[in-house]
Design an enzyme around this catalytic site. Sequence first.
Site, PDB file in Angstrom:
ATOM      1  N   GLU A 249      16.457 -49.460  62.859  1.00  0.00           N
ATOM      2  CA  GLU A 249      15.929 -48.098  62.685  1.00  0.00           C
ATOM      3  C   GLU A 249      14.668 -48.280  61.869  1.00  0.00           C
ATOM      4  O   GLU A 249      14.720 -48.668  60.703  1.00  0.00           O
ATOM      5  CB  GLU A 249      16.949 -47.208  61.985  1.00  0.00           C
ATOM      6  CG  GLU A 249      16.572 -45.727  62.025  1.00  0.00           C
ATOM      7  CD  GLU A 249      16.067 -45.215  60.694  1.00  0.00           C
ATOM      8  OE1 GLU A 249      14.844 -44.945  60.607  1.00  0.00           O
ATOM      9  OE2 GLU A 249      16.862 -45.090  59.757  1.00  0.00           O
ATOM     10  N   CYS A 283      12.764 -41.518  56.438  1.00  0.00           N
ATOM     11  CA  CYS A 283      12.276 -42.038  57.722  1.00  0.00           C
ATOM     12  C   CYS A 283      12.105 -40.929  58.751  1.00  0.00           C
ATOM     13  O   CYS A 283      11.113 -40.899  59.486  1.00  0.00           O
ATOM     14  CB  CYS A 283      13.242 -43.093  58.259  1.00  0.00           C
ATOM     15  SG  CYS A 283      13.407 -44.551  57.202  1.00  0.00           S
TER      16      CYS A 283
END
Length: 481
Positions: A249, A283
């Site tokens: 990720e 994020c």
Amino acid sequence: MYVQLGGGTVEKEREALTVFDPTTGEAIDTVPALTKADIDRAVETAAEGQREWAAKPQTERNRILRHFAELLLSRRAELGELLCRENGKRIAEAEEEFDTVAALVESYCDKASHLYGVSLPNGTDATNCHGDMIVTRHEPVGVVACLLPFNFPVELCGHKIAPALAAGNAVIIKPPSDCPLAIIRLVDCLHEAGVPAGAAQVVTGRGSVIGDTLVSHPGIAAITMTGGTETGAHIAEVAAKNLTRCYFELGGNDAFVVMDDADIDWTIGQALEGRANNAGQVCCASKRFIVHESVAGAFTDKLILALKGLKIGDPMDRSMDIGGMISEKARDEVVRQIRRTVEQGAKLVYGGEPQGKNFLIPAVLTNVTGAMDVARDMEIFGAVFPIMTFRTAEEALALVNNCPYGLNSAVFSRDMAKAISFAERVQAGSVIVNGGSNYRTATMPFGGYKKSGVGREGSSHTLLEFTQEKSYVLRNVLGNL
């Protein structure tokens, strides 16, 4: 602070790395800088621990993992304070990370109890297998390396270790260098709950030394990592020599699209929730605000008014709305990115000033265009709101997709058909309709398109990534009566 490695304690005869409180600069503790030999030892003992852990029935593994979750929650206040001090995030945000880990453990234990194999039909081809029986089962992959970022170290640790351990794997955890202490305590809780010492280990030290040693080790079966795209690409290249499976990720520059018929007051609340959380170090936070020109003025004015009402300061003070960033260096990098965007033609209409050692007044930028770095590949990891305008949905879609990243995104409209049609054409792993992009649950398959990652995290999906499916063939056992 010591770390437990291979069933023993490692502390002395290693270089001590100091962990600082980013808000005060005070030294909190030290951790040992492990060596290549230490990593080799960790992987060797992890293989032994994995066999012991995988031999336990699923019900026993579930019982142990649920006990671990109970231990975490019982120490939530103590561990939350430790995470707050070493990370700089607000105390409430720190405590919530432990709640998330407990929820993840419950979700994965439930899913692991229902991870079924299949029985394949015989007699469906022309070969001589008509009397055979073929069944499959999911087996653990082995030792999983878990590499964690600084922004949500405990929560993202949970997203990695819960599925890996529930499936019967061992884990070796590389915590962030800036804030490793809470992760060490978390692993202590795993051992106390009953996870074998070899099956759950934490390794501390310089990433340039232990990171490459870990991901290049032939004894590692899988790597799961959250972090920057460049780091992910480097790990993939190193791991490819062993054909190690990798799940990443990575970076994101998520779009927040406001259509002309959106509820502006609602969008403001979602913008704050998604971008001011954890001082913007998220994020999947909304990082590009793409607003219809007819409502851009109202959106900007209301956003600035709302930001003026936020309190920024001591993360241990529960009345604060925004805490500090992970370091003065990280804060200064965001200031540099703001200046870069202004140099390219944007207008700084609010905030952007540094405060104290690691605080930043949230910034609002207008006159942002699709040609600027911030509109494409410059991910600002701080509470900055770059606002771009559009006239048509096609223009908005072009701005959204003109980006090498595709983690999450958001679109706001009262017309649900229009919003869903728009979402269908967005190149991102998740599209949140009428909500900010800072969104994930324990079950959803979270991950990105393009350079935002490889694989998915979520109990609806990830157990399959941490297992390998084996076929068991029983020859000539049918039709012999």
